[in-house]
Design an enzyme around this catalytic site. Sequence first.
Site: not given
Length: 260
Positions: A147, A151
């Site tokens: 993640y 991002k």
Amino acid sequence: MSLDSGIVLVTGGSRGIGAATAALLAEQGDRVVIVDIAPEKPEGLTATLWPEPFDVASEDRVSNGIAAIEAAHGPITGLVNAAGVFGKMHPVERIRMDNWDRELDIDLRGTFMVARAVGVRMAQRKHGAIVNVASVAGMTSGPIHAYAAAKAGVIRLTQTLAGSWGRSGVRVNAVSPGFTRTVALEAGIASGALNADNLTRSTAMGRLVEPIEVARAIVWLLGPHSSGVTGINIPVDAGFLAGLAWDAYGGLPGPETAAP
Ligand SMILES: NC(=O)c1ccc[n+]([C@@H]2O[C@H](COP(=O)([O-])OP(=O)(O)OC[C@H]3O[C@@H](n4cnc5c(N)ncnc54)[C@H](O)[C@@H]3O)[C@@H](O)[C@H]2O)c1
């Protein structure tokens, strides 16, 4: 605000930050279309729901879907890339590569595919604004490896796209929410995977972010008041980044220590 009679497309608009942004845009008079992998109209929302499931990770769904949405509703002049999934917290050695692929596929590849499909059309028309929803996780270190990488990728991609289309009248920016009180976050707290006190302990303001607070930053970046801004990333994090290192020095002060 008017986005010049075009529509604003919000991915992941059925819930959370996407839904809050769609509601705020609709409230101020914009024509909004929401798409989602699980299409559902939030109660009271006056935006248009695209009824077919729209998976940002599917190349066909994205390119066919964007063409069909423009044919039905007119040119997209604003895009909010809010569709996303949270990161799984696992020790490095236990990360499953199917989870890794899913997070990268939706959060990074999906963001790129929708931005490209819409941005190319905007660039041809010499007009448009795109806001990608990244995360403070992409600016810091934490046990959410895929993640965080996805991002961080979204933040950098925001700049590469801003560079690509800046002279074609298309602005591309990002917001990076901190821990935001959405159903997804509440579910993480309810399941015990996240702890509400831990989430707020490091924030300068000592609280979670509300979805409407992220929505306000997104709406600013989409609209005319940010006309000179492209390629930036705005954290909306209740001071998570500002407070992060304070634990090393004994923690953030409480309100009682502030000068009278
Ligand atoms: N809530 C937070 O604390 C927080 C913090 C930082 C960043 N974010 C980011 O904000 C964005 C929105 O998160 P949220 O908290 O509102 O989550 P949410 O789960 O409430 O909403 C996300 C929406 O995206 C949709 N979606 C998921 N996968 C999709 C796909 N493949 N194609 C299309 N739609 C899909 C979901 O159905 C849902 O409606 C995400 O990118 C998330 O990573 C959230």
